[in-house]
Motif scaffolding. Sequence first.
Motif, PDB file in Angstrom:
ATOM      1  N   ASP A 170       0.845  -1.194   0.000  1.00 48.16           N
ATOM      2  CA  ASP A 170       0.000   0.000   0.000  1.00 48.16           C
ATOM      3  C   ASP A 170       0.884   1.249   0.000  1.00 48.16           C
ATOM      4  N   PRO A 171       0.663   2.197  -0.908  1.00 47.41           N
ATOM      5  CA  PRO A 171       1.549   3.376  -1.002  1.00 47.41           C
ATOM      6  C   PRO A 171       1.626   4.189   0.290  1.00 47.41           C
ATOM      7  N   THR A 172       0.507   4.340   0.983  1.00 41.62           N
ATOM      8  CA  THR A 172       0.524   5.113   2.228  1.00 41.62           C
ATOM      9  C   THR A 172       1.349   4.413   3.290  1.00 41.62           C
ATOM     10  N   TYR A 173       1.227   3.098   3.355  1.00 47.66           N
ATOM     11  CA  TYR A 173       2.033   2.309   4.299  1.00 47.66           C
ATOM     12  C   TYR A 173       3.517   2.428   3.981  1.00 47.66           C
ATOM     13  N   ILE A 174       3.869   2.307   2.717  1.00 46.73           N
ATOM     14  CA  ILE A 174       5.284   2.399   2.319  1.00 46.73           C
ATOM     15  C   ILE A 174       5.846   3.776   2.678  1.00 46.73           C
ATOM     16  N   ARG A 175       5.105   4.822   2.367  1.00 44.38           N
ATOM     17  CA  ARG A 175       5.579   6.181   2.690  1.00 44.38           C
ATOM     18  C   ARG A 175       5.713   6.372   4.197  1.00 44.38           C
ATOM     19  N   ALA A 176       4.797   5.805   4.965  1.00 45.14           N
ATOM     20  CA  ALA A 176       4.837   5.962   6.420  1.00 45.14           C
ATOM     21  C   ALA A 176       6.056   5.274   7.019  1.00 45.14           C
ATOM     22  N   ILE A 177       6.377   4.070   6.551  1.00 45.49           N
ATOM     23  CA  ILE A 177       7.568   3.369   7.056  1.00 45.49           C
ATOM     24  C   ILE A 177       8.824   4.153   6.691  1.00 45.49           C
ATOM     25  N   ALA A 178       8.906   4.621   5.445  1.00 48.82           N
ATOM     26  CA  ALA A 178      10.081   5.399   5.024  1.00 48.82           C
ATOM     27  C   ALA A 178      10.217   6.667   5.857  1.00 48.82           C
ATOM     28  N   ALA A 179       9.093   7.343   6.094  1.00 50.03           N
ATOM     29  CA  ALA A 179       9.126   8.579   6.893  1.00 50.03           C
ATOM     30  C   ALA A 179       9.565   8.302   8.322  1.00 50.03           C
ATOM     31  N   SER A 180       9.169   7.161   8.879  1.00 49.17           N
ATOM     32  CA  SER A 180       9.572   6.830  10.250  1.00 49.17           C
ATOM     33  C   SER A 180      11.079   6.611  10.345  1.00 49.17           C
ATOM     34  N   ILE A 181      11.662   6.047   9.301  1.00 49.89           N
ATOM     35  CA  ILE A 181      13.117   5.852   9.281  1.00 49.89           C
ATOM     36  C   ILE A 181      13.829   7.199   9.182  1.00 49.89           C
ATOM     37  N   GLU A 182      13.319   8.065   8.324  1.00 49.27           N
ATOM     38  CA  GLU A 182      13.906   9.411   8.214  1.00 49.27           C
ATOM     39  C   GLU A 182      13.748  10.176   9.510  1.00 49.27           C
ATOM     40  N   HIS A 183      12.597  10.046  10.158  1.00 46.12           N
ATOM     41  CA  HIS A 183      12.354  10.752  11.422  1.00 46.12           C
ATOM     42  C   HIS A 183      13.317  10.270  12.514  1.00 46.12           C
ATOM     43  N   ALA A 184      13.739   9.008  12.419  1.00 52.50           N
ATOM     44  CA  ALA A 184      14.682   8.467  13.406  1.00 52.50           C
ATOM     45  C   ALA A 184      16.096   8.990  13.194  1.00 52.50           C
ATOM     46  N   GLY A 185      16.329   9.714  12.094  1.00 52.49           N
ATOM     47  CA  GLY A 185      17.629  10.336  11.864  1.00 52.49           C
ATOM     48  C   GLY A 185      18.413   9.790  10.691  1.00 52.49           C
ATOM     49  N   PHE A 186      17.817   8.902   9.911  1.00 48.56           N
ATOM     50  CA  PHE A 186      18.523   8.332   8.761  1.00 48.56           C
ATOM     51  C   PHE A 186      18.915   9.432   7.782  1.00 48.56           C
ATOM     52  N   GLN A 187      20.177   9.369   7.312  1.00 46.11           N
ATOM     53  CA  GLN A 187      20.688  10.385   6.398  1.00 46.11           C
ATOM     54  C   GLN A 187      21.100   9.748   5.073  1.00 46.11           C
ATOM     55  N   LEU A 188      20.581  10.308   4.015  1.00 46.35           N
ATOM     56  CA  LEU A 188      20.839   9.759   2.687  1.00 46.35           C
ATOM     57  C   LEU A 188      22.306   9.899   2.296  1.00 46.35           C
ATOM     58  N   ASP A 189      22.943  10.998   2.733  1.00 50.16           N
ATOM     59  CA  ASP A 189      24.316  11.269   2.313  1.00 50.16           C
ATOM     60  C   ASP A 189      25.356  10.755   3.306  1.00 50.16           C
ATOM     61  N   ALA A 190      24.938   9.873   4.224  1.00 48.91           N
ATOM     62  CA  ALA A 190      25.881   9.283   5.186  1.00 48.91           C
ATOM     63  C   ALA A 190      26.061   7.802   4.856  1.00 48.91           C
ATOM     64  N   ASP A 191      26.735   7.095   5.752  1.00 46.73           N
ATOM     65  CA  ASP A 191      26.950   5.656   5.548  1.00 46.73           C
ATOM     66  C   ASP A 191      25.920   4.849   6.333  1.00 46.73           C
ATOM     67  N   ASP A 192      24.759   5.448   6.606  1.00 50.31           N
ATOM     68  CA  ASP A 192      23.710   4.770   7.356  1.00 50.31           C
ATOM     69  C   ASP A 192      23.150   3.594   6.558  1.00 50.31           C
ATOM     70  N   LYS A 193      22.837   2.526   7.276  1.00 51.04           N
ATOM     71  CA  LYS A 193      22.239   1.349   6.647  1.00 51.04           C
ATOM     72  C   LYS A 193      20.934   0.991   7.349  1.00 51.04           C
ATOM     73  N   VAL A 194      20.056   0.308   6.623  1.00 51.89           N
ATOM     74  CA  VAL A 194      18.748  -0.071   7.147  1.00 51.89           C
ATOM     75  C   VAL A 194      18.646  -1.590   7.189  1.00 51.89           C
ATOM     76  N   LEU A 195      18.286  -2.106   8.354  1.00 48.01           N
ATOM     77  CA  LEU A 195      18.004  -3.527   8.493  1.00 48.01           C
ATOM     78  C   LEU A 195      16.501  -3.695   8.679  1.00 48.01           C
ATOM     79  N   PHE A 196      15.850  -4.275   7.680  1.00 50.46           N
ATOM     80  CA  PHE A 196      14.433  -4.596   7.780  1.00 50.46           C
ATOM     81  C   PHE A 196      14.323  -5.959   8.443  1.00 50.46           C
ATOM     82  N   SER A 197      13.825  -5.987   9.673  1.00 50.16           N
ATOM     83  CA  SER A 197      13.732  -7.245  10.410  1.00 50.16           C
ATOM     84  C   SER A 197      12.264  -7.668  10.515  1.00 50.16           C
TER      85      SER A 197
END
Length: 340
Positions: A170-197
């Motif tokens: 669902d597009p709204t669900y996908i956007r919400a999960i992505a936004a929650s990761i960004e809100h937690a401080g994820f930075q696109l221009d850093a060496d941050d990695k995401v583990l989907f568990s």
Amino acid sequence: MPEGNRCGVLLVNTGTPTEPTPRAVRRYLARFLSDPRIAPMNRLGWWFVLHLFILPKRARASAEKYRAIWTAEGSPFDVAHRKIESGLQRTFDDEGLNVMVRCAMSYGEPTVLDGVRALKDAGCERLVVLPLYPQSAHSTTGAVSDGVERALRKARWNVPCDFVDNYHDDPTYIRAIAASIEHAGFQLDADDKVLFSFHSIPLADIEAGDTYELQTGASSLAVAGELGIDRNRWTIGYQCRFDKGREWLSPFTRDVLARWAEAGVGRVFFVCPNFAVDCLETLYDIEHELKPHYFDCLRKAGRTPDARSFLYVPCLDRSRAHLKVLADVLHPYLKEVRHG
């Protein structure tokens, strides 16, 4: 469906004990572990093993874990569902929809039968069931389907029923999960990695046709696309194996964390997209088991962990973003229930 007829919306999740005591935990686990979708073994033999060996030990150990996450309001899992129920009800009321929302639990309180009876008594003439598992599985969504069928028979309610199998893309669900990761401080221009568990499931279920693995992959890929990160910035792990007597979907989250610690990756953003609400597996297991495991692996690799090495991204839980996700998933089933 004629305009003005009330529709019942039943949100169903797994559940939680009523209190963090061995007795209450044992009662909850007995219901959970007696479900053939959870423990598909010889019923008579399993009953004796469960009640004589597993429950006495596991109830005490789990009660200690539940006490560690319990709040003054009670179980954080139950509190979140009460907030979701009232918040989604307000959302539909504000939209002029003639809908009644109830939350229920497959193994906890209120039961699925409680929810079905409440919606029947309120005069609902149609039912929409939404299991709070974005990615469907035989052991979760299938268990909800079983429970709803039993509840409708016991309540003697022959009502048109729509069952929402999943909302993994669902597009709204996908956007919400992505936004929650960004809100937690994820930075696109850093060496941050995401583990989907994700919660693991037996490989036998996949061989029997369960599409859960495909859905977890599709959700992760879509969220990564929404974040704008390449494949080398994210991966998938599976946690919470029920037993060691069966083969389970892997790679296991603990192994992924060990590999990342050895490789020396940047900050790890740990997110659980298939848990709609934070529960024991996220509030306790991640903070008290998986995070310390990762830090131990870092030290063994000659690296010094700090508070920013591992960042847990909370579930959507009771947030407004989650209410919007649920409302958008349900809207296609509620087109004809506006107040007259």
